[in-house]
Design an enzyme around this catalytic site. Structure first.
Site, PDB file in Angstrom:
ATOM      1  N   ASP A  53      -8.113  33.302  -9.571  1.00  0.00           N
ATOM      2  CA  ASP A  53      -8.380  34.514  -8.936  1.00  0.00           C
ATOM      3  C   ASP A  53      -7.278  35.400  -9.732  1.00  0.00           C
ATOM      4  O   ASP A  53      -6.578  34.819 -10.420  1.00  0.00           O
ATOM      5  CB  ASP A  53      -7.921  34.327  -7.150  1.00  0.00           C
ATOM      6  CG  ASP A  53      -7.735  35.497  -6.699  1.00  0.00           C
ATOM      7  OD1 ASP A  53      -8.899  36.451  -6.709  1.00  0.00           O
ATOM      8  OD2 ASP A  53      -6.908  35.773  -5.835  1.00  0.00           O
ATOM      9  N   LEU A  54      -7.338  36.504  -9.264  1.00  0.00           N
ATOM     10  CA  LEU A  54      -6.509  37.639 -10.047  1.00  0.00           C
ATOM     11  C   LEU A  54      -5.399  38.147  -9.192  1.00  0.00           C
ATOM     12  O   LEU A  54      -4.046  37.896  -9.156  1.00  0.00           O
ATOM     13  CB  LEU A  54      -7.107  38.532 -10.862  1.00  0.00           C
ATOM     14  CG  LEU A  54      -6.363  39.524 -11.604  1.00  0.00           C
ATOM     15  CD1 LEU A  54      -5.767  39.135 -12.590  1.00  0.00           C
ATOM     16  CD2 LEU A  54      -7.403  40.912 -12.022  1.00  0.00           C
ATOM     17  N   ASP A  55      -5.672  38.857  -8.180  1.00  0.00           N
ATOM     18  CA  ASP A  55      -4.518  39.646  -7.200  1.00  0.00           C
ATOM     19  C   ASP A  55      -3.873  38.483  -6.466  1.00  0.00           C
ATOM     20  O   ASP A  55      -4.622  37.795  -5.827  1.00  0.00           O
ATOM     21  CB  ASP A  55      -5.488  40.615  -6.247  1.00  0.00           C
ATOM     22  CG  ASP A  55      -6.176  41.561  -6.933  1.00  0.00           C
ATOM     23  OD1 ASP A  55      -5.672  42.268  -7.977  1.00  0.00           O
ATOM     24  OD2 ASP A  55      -7.490  41.737  -6.721  1.00  0.00           O
TER      25      ASP A  55
ATOM     26  N   THR B 103      -0.623  42.433  -7.306  1.00  0.00           N
ATOM     27  CA  THR B 103      -1.545  43.492  -6.821  1.00  0.00           C
ATOM     28  C   THR B 103      -2.020  43.292  -5.298  1.00  0.00           C
ATOM     29  O   THR B 103      -2.636  44.504  -5.009  1.00  0.00           O
ATOM     30  CB  THR B 103      -2.742  43.634  -7.810  1.00  0.00           C
ATOM     31  OG1 THR B 103      -3.110  42.149  -8.116  1.00  0.00           O
ATOM     32  CG2 THR B 103      -2.371  44.592  -8.821  1.00  0.00           C
TER      33      THR B 103
ATOM     34  N   LYS C 193      -7.850  39.495   2.196  1.00  0.00           N
ATOM     35  CA  LYS C 193      -7.760  38.914   0.852  1.00  0.00           C
ATOM     36  C   LYS C 193      -8.814  38.262   0.418  1.00  0.00           C
ATOM     37  O   LYS C 193      -9.219  37.438   1.028  1.00  0.00           O
ATOM     38  CB  LYS C 193      -6.258  37.789   1.131  1.00  0.00           C
ATOM     39  CG  LYS C 193      -5.098  38.676   0.891  1.00  0.00           C
ATOM     40  CD  LYS C 193      -3.667  38.005   0.817  1.00  0.00           C
ATOM     41  CE  LYS C 193      -2.600  38.579   0.872  1.00  0.00           C
ATOM     42  NZ  LYS C 193      -1.397  37.835   0.809  1.00  0.00           N
ATOM     43  N   GLY C 194      -9.327  38.521  -0.841  1.00  0.00           N
ATOM     44  CA  GLY C 194     -10.449  37.970  -1.381  1.00  0.00           C
ATOM     45  C   GLY C 194     -11.711  38.363  -1.087  1.00  0.00           C
ATOM     46  O   GLY C 194     -12.798  38.224  -1.361  1.00  0.00           O
ATOM     47  N   ILE C 195     -11.740  39.535  -0.138  1.00  0.00           N
ATOM     48  CA  ILE C 195     -12.958  40.049   0.485  1.00  0.00           C
ATOM     49  C   ILE C 195     -13.206  41.209  -0.319  1.00  0.00           C
ATOM     50  O   ILE C 195     -12.121  42.230  -0.403  1.00  0.00           O
ATOM     51  CB  ILE C 195     -12.751  40.348   2.121  1.00  0.00           C
ATOM     52  CG1 ILE C 195     -12.176  39.059   2.701  1.00  0.00           C
ATOM     53  CG2 ILE C 195     -13.779  40.960   2.742  1.00  0.00           C
ATOM     54  CD1 ILE C 195     -13.268  37.775   2.667  1.00  0.00           C
TER      55      ILE C 195
ATOM     56  N   ARG D 170     -14.546  45.273  -1.457  1.00  0.00           N
ATOM     57  CA  ARG D 170     -13.936  46.516  -0.679  1.00  0.00           C
ATOM     58  C   ARG D 170     -14.612  47.045   0.613  1.00  0.00           C
ATOM     59  O   ARG D 170     -14.240  47.562   1.428  1.00  0.00           O
ATOM     60  CB  ARG D 170     -13.896  47.431  -1.927  1.00  0.00           C
ATOM     61  CG  ARG D 170     -13.261  48.753  -1.524  1.00  0.00           C
ATOM     62  CD  ARG D 170     -13.379  49.675  -2.842  1.00  0.00           C
ATOM     63  NE  ARG D 170     -13.130  49.206  -4.099  1.00  0.00           N
ATOM     64  CZ  ARG D 170     -13.776  49.644  -5.003  1.00  0.00           C
ATOM     65  NH1 ARG D 170     -14.516  50.559  -5.305  1.00  0.00           N
ATOM     66  NH2 ARG D 170     -13.453  48.959  -6.363  1.00  0.00           N
TER      67      ARG D 170
ATOM     68  N   SER E 278     -12.619  36.761  -9.794  1.00  0.00           N
ATOM     69  CA  SER E 278     -11.964  37.870  -8.710  1.00  0.00           C
ATOM     70  C   SER E 278     -13.026  38.574  -8.040  1.00  0.00           C
ATOM     71  O   SER E 278     -13.968  39.140  -8.643  1.00  0.00           O
ATOM     72  CB  SER E 278     -10.828  38.957  -9.486  1.00  0.00           C
ATOM     73  OG  SER E 278     -10.744  39.870  -8.738  1.00  0.00           O
ATOM     74  N   ALA E 279     -12.831  39.022  -6.817  1.00  0.00           N
ATOM     75  CA  ALA E 279     -13.670  39.962  -6.237  1.00  0.00           C
ATOM     76  C   ALA E 279     -13.473  41.252  -6.505  1.00  0.00           C
ATOM     77  O   ALA E 279     -14.307  42.245  -6.161  1.00  0.00           O
ATOM     78  CB  ALA E 279     -13.440  39.606  -4.647  1.00  0.00           C
ATOM     79  N   SER E 280     -12.573  41.646  -7.388  1.00  0.00           N
ATOM     80  CA  SER E 280     -12.119  43.039  -7.450  1.00  0.00           C
ATOM     81  C   SER E 280     -13.220  43.681  -8.782  1.00  0.00           C
ATOM     82  O   SER E 280     -13.173  43.056  -9.811  1.00  0.00           O
ATOM     83  CB  SER E 280     -10.718  43.103  -7.803  1.00  0.00           C
ATOM     84  OG  SER E 280     -10.476  44.480  -8.164  1.00  0.00           O
ATOM     85  N   ARG E 281     -13.320  44.716  -8.441  1.00  0.00           N
ATOM     86  CA  ARG E 281     -14.359  45.677  -9.153  1.00  0.00           C
ATOM     87  C   ARG E 281     -13.281  46.427 -10.286  1.00  0.00           C
ATOM     88  O   ARG E 281     -13.540  46.704 -11.312  1.00  0.00           O
ATOM     89  CB  ARG E 281     -15.062  46.820  -8.828  1.00  0.00           C
ATOM     90  CG  ARG E 281     -15.976  46.288  -7.544  1.00  0.00           C
ATOM     91  CD  ARG E 281     -17.263  45.853  -7.715  1.00  0.00           C
ATOM     92  NE  ARG E 281     -18.224  45.420  -6.830  1.00  0.00           N
ATOM     93  CZ  ARG E 281     -19.346  45.456  -6.479  1.00  0.00           C
ATOM     94  NH1 ARG E 281     -19.868  46.440  -7.213  1.00  0.00           N
ATOM     95  NH2 ARG E 281     -19.778  44.648  -5.449  1.00  0.00           N
ATOM     96  N   ASN E 282     -12.005  46.244  -9.912  1.00  0.00           N
ATOM     97  CA  ASN E 282     -10.988  46.647 -10.800  1.00  0.00           C
ATOM     98  C   ASN E 282     -10.244  45.650 -11.815  1.00  0.00           C
ATOM     99  O   ASN E 282      -9.363  45.952 -12.512  1.00  0.00           O
ATOM    100  CB  ASN E 282      -9.899  47.340 -10.117  1.00  0.00           C
ATOM    101  CG  ASN E 282     -10.310  48.633  -9.419  1.00  0.00           C
ATOM    102  OD1 ASN E 282     -10.773  49.592  -9.858  1.00  0.00           O
ATOM    103  ND2 ASN E 282     -10.313  48.550  -8.029  1.00  0.00           N
TER     104      ASN E 282
ATOM    105  N   ASP F 278      -4.729  32.639  -3.935  1.00  0.00           N
ATOM    106  CA  ASP F 278      -3.992  32.956  -2.707  1.00  0.00           C
ATOM    107  C   ASP F 278      -4.508  33.138  -1.413  1.00  0.00           C
ATOM    108  O   ASP F 278      -3.838  33.575  -0.514  1.00  0.00           O
ATOM    109  CB  ASP F 278      -3.071  34.131  -3.309  1.00  0.00           C
ATOM    110  CG  ASP F 278      -3.873  35.377  -3.427  1.00  0.00           C
ATOM    111  OD1 ASP F 278      -4.994  35.333  -3.792  1.00  0.00           O
ATOM    112  OD2 ASP F 278      -3.346  36.470  -2.716  1.00  0.00           O
TER     113      ASP F 278
HETATM  114  C1  BG6 Z   1      -9.717  40.825  -4.151  1.00  0.00           C
HETATM  115  C2  BG6 Z   1      -8.604  41.274  -3.298  1.00  0.00           C
HETATM  116  O1  BG6 Z   1      -9.108  40.080  -5.237  1.00  0.00           O
HETATM  117  O2  BG6 Z   1     -10.559  42.073  -4.498  1.00  0.00           O
HETATM  118  C3  BG6 Z   1      -9.196  42.140  -1.952  1.00  0.00           C
HETATM  119  O3  BG6 Z   1      -8.045  39.983  -3.053  1.00  0.00           O
HETATM  120  C4  BG6 Z   1      -9.805  43.418  -2.564  1.00  0.00           C
HETATM  121  O4  BG6 Z   1      -8.011  42.490  -1.204  1.00  0.00           O
HETATM  122  C5  BG6 Z   1     -10.953  42.838  -3.439  1.00  0.00           C
HETATM  123  O5  BG6 Z   1     -10.357  44.061  -1.418  1.00  0.00           O
HETATM  124  C6  BG6 Z   1     -11.996  43.850  -4.180  1.00  0.00           C
HETATM  125  O6  BG6 Z   1     -10.989  44.706  -4.846  1.00  0.00           O
HETATM  126  P1  BG6 Z   1     -11.460  46.072  -5.477  1.00  0.00           P
HETATM  127  O7  BG6 Z   1     -10.409  46.391  -6.492  1.00  0.00           O
HETATM  128  O8  BG6 Z   1     -13.107  45.874  -6.016  1.00  0.00           O
HETATM  129  O9  BG6 Z   1     -11.463  47.095  -4.301  1.00  0.00           O
HETATM  130 MG    MG Z   2      -5.911  36.959  -4.599  1.00  0.00          MG
END
Ligand code: BG6
Ligand code: MG
Length: 224
Positions: A13-15, A21, A49-51, A53, A118-122, A174
């Site tokens: 995982d990243l964040d 972050t 966390k992990g969920i 947006r 990572s679930a993050s698009r960023n 995490d």
């Molecule tokens: C996860 C975070 O890594 O990414 C979450 O733990 C976050 O808190 C999710 O909502 C989505 O991230 P993003 O950057 O696409 O909004």
């Molecule tokens: Mg995380």
């Protein structure tokens, strides 16, 4: 925990694992919640966390009484994301957690496959800011995944991308949802954080700098 079989891959995982972050996500959600007069604190944030947006926004809004239509929701998620992106735009390689680069390099040298789940698009932007994109053999696009964490999909997709059997992968997370996803995928789970929170993890450490590959080496020495 000794690993029963050789470990062939590590899926990160990243964040909150490689970089701080998770706190930036929290600050952006808190700002939105405050503007909407919705109660929100660090404890409530654990469930986010992990969920992804969209789902995170639903959870934040569920603590309030006001209803928002899909257009309004998209705008709210967009505002949160803009605040978050403004924060991460400032990051540099020096913001990687202490020891994170060393851990990734040790795993590479040991011949393990390394993937990001990572679930993050960023995440691609973040990896770029931190200058670690090239260390990963595979980066799973969360948009390509059917069900987010706690479903195992993203970890299974990472194992597939690395051609690694899930039972020989270690997932590092995490979040409660993330640890659940790793265990549902049939992998060993290393939790970063409070063991009282991450109860399903096979092992927990406070910080990525405490990661030791030898902790996951089988006693008969099939690992370097
Ligand atoms: C996860 C975070 O890594 O990414 C979450 O733990 C976050 O808190 C999710 O909502 C989505 O991230 P993003 O950057 O696409 O909004
Ligand atoms: Mg995380």
């Amino acid at each position: 925990m000794m690993f029963p079989r050789p470990l062939v891959a590590a899926i990160f995982d990243l964040d909150g694992v490689l970089v701080d972050t998770a706190k930036a996500h929290y600050r952006a959600w808190k700002r939105l919640a405050d503007e909407l007069s919705i109660p929100f604190d660090e404890k409530a944030n654990e469930a986010l966390k992990g969920i992804d947006r969209t789902r995170s926004l639903e959870i934040v809004l569920s603590a309030g009484t006001r209803l928002f239509n899909p257009t309004e929701r998209a705008a709210l998620a967009g505002r949160k994301n803009a605040w978050y992106r403004a924060e991460i735009a400032e990051l540099t390689p020096a913001d990687l957690f202490q020891g994170a680069r060393e851990v990734l390099c040790t795993l590479r040298k040991a011949g393990l496959g390394i993937a990001l789940a990572s679930a993050s698009r960023n995440a691609p932007l973040l990896l770029d800011r931190l200058a670690i994109t090239d260390i990963f053999d595979a980066i799973i696009d969360p948009a390509s995944i059917q069900q987010g964490k706690p479903a195992p999909d993203i970890f299974l997709a990472a194992a597939r991308a690395l051609s690694a059997p899930p039972g020989e992968c270690l997932g590092i997370e995490d979040s409660v949802a993330g640890i659940q996803a790793i265990k549902s995928a049939g992998m060993a789970a290393l939790g970063i954080g409070d063991p009282a929170m991450l109860t399903q993890a096979d092992r927990t450490i406070d910080h990525i700098s405490q990661f030791r590959l030898t902790d996951f080496v089988s006693p008969w020495g099939s690992q370097p």
